[in-house]
Design an enzyme around this catalytic site. Structure first.
Site, PDB file in Angstrom:
ATOM      1  N   ASP A 174      -7.063   1.735   0.546  1.00 19.90           N
ATOM      2  CA  ASP A 174      -7.037   1.903   2.048  1.00 19.90           C
ATOM      3  C   ASP A 174      -8.616   1.297   2.382  1.00 19.90           C
ATOM      4  O   ASP A 174      -9.415   1.145   1.597  1.00 19.90           O
ATOM      5  CB  ASP A 174      -6.698   3.091   2.444  1.00 19.90           C
TER       6      ASP A 174
ATOM      7  N   LYS B 147       0.826  -1.029   0.067  1.00 19.59           N
ATOM      8  CA  LYS B 147      -0.069  -0.089  -0.046  1.00 19.59           C
ATOM      9  C   LYS B 147       0.631   1.355  -0.053  1.00 19.59           C
ATOM     10  O   LYS B 147       0.666   2.129  -0.751  1.00 19.59           O
ATOM     11  CB  LYS B 147      -0.928  -0.118   1.174  1.00 19.59           C
TER      12      LYS B 147
END
Ligand code: SF4
Length: 210
Positions: A138, A120
């Site tokens: 997210d 991420k």
């Protein structure tokens, strides 16, 4: 959800959010990398309070490495998991100095090899600092993608891959921040503000409210 609907969703989000940018304060790829490492399970606001003091004093791998773990922790101790994050940042600075000429690498393999940098974080840096078509899924993007049916998936990787396939080409770079900001301020977790949502008629969430 069909292609035309997806395009219209991004057209409307882009109109509603004219500056789809991260809310983390940064001025270089290195500052962004540090801010994103610090932001795991923390708010952007909390990270900004810390980095607004840290970066004027130290905003290069050498300068942060010179602070040492204890010195760095003085600046980041208000952020959750600061012990682990501080240790990772010092190790990351060392690797950047020794292996990357003190520059943030702009490829996934080298980014993910840095301590504290997962998929991420790498996606955020590649997209936001270097303009790569990546999607850092997210909690907000995951929720919005599933609710709207833009890119439904059981886990973040599935949603990431569907978004990369489904997002219209012209919106692939800003999509990441358009979806985060839409999720943060409109399609909120507990009580989505459907009545004020610019994509209300396009959203396929069965439980959307009037
Ligand atoms: S209509 Fe409601 S559920 Fe759908 S995207 Fe908008 S805020 Fe989210």
């Amino acid at each position: 959800m069909n292609k035309q609907k997806r395009l219209e969703i991004f057209q409307r989000l882009a109109e509603a959010i004219p500056e789809p940018e991260t809310e983390l304060n940064y001025s270089t790829p290195f500052e962004l990398l540090i801010a994103v490492i610090l932001s795991a399970q923390a708010t952007d606001k909390g990270v900004n309070i810390a980095t607004d003091k840290l970066f004027p004093v130290a905003n290069t791998p050498e300068a942060i490495y010179a602070l040492g773990e204890e010195g760095l922790k003085e600046y980041i101790k208000t952020i959750g998991l600061f012990n682990t994050k501080g240790a990772n940042i010092i190790k990351t600075c060392k690797m950047l100095i020794e292996l990357h000429n003190s520059q943030v690498p702009d490829n996934r393999k080298d980014l993910e090899a840095l301590p504290g940098v997962g998929r991420k974080t790498a996606n955020v840096v590649l997209n936001t600092a270097f303009g790569h078509p990546t999607m850092a899924v997210d909690t907000h993007i995951f929720r919005v993608s599933n609710r709207t049916k833009l890119a439904p998936g059981k886990n973040v990787l599935e949603v990431e891959q569907k978004l990369l396939k489904n997002v219209p080409k012209e919106y692939i770079i800003p999509a990441h921040h358009l979806l985060i900001l839409h999720g943060r301020y409109t399609c909120t977790a507990r009580k989505p503000r459907c009545g004020a949502c610019c994509i209300y008629d396009l959203c396929e969430y069965k439980e959307k409210t009037a």
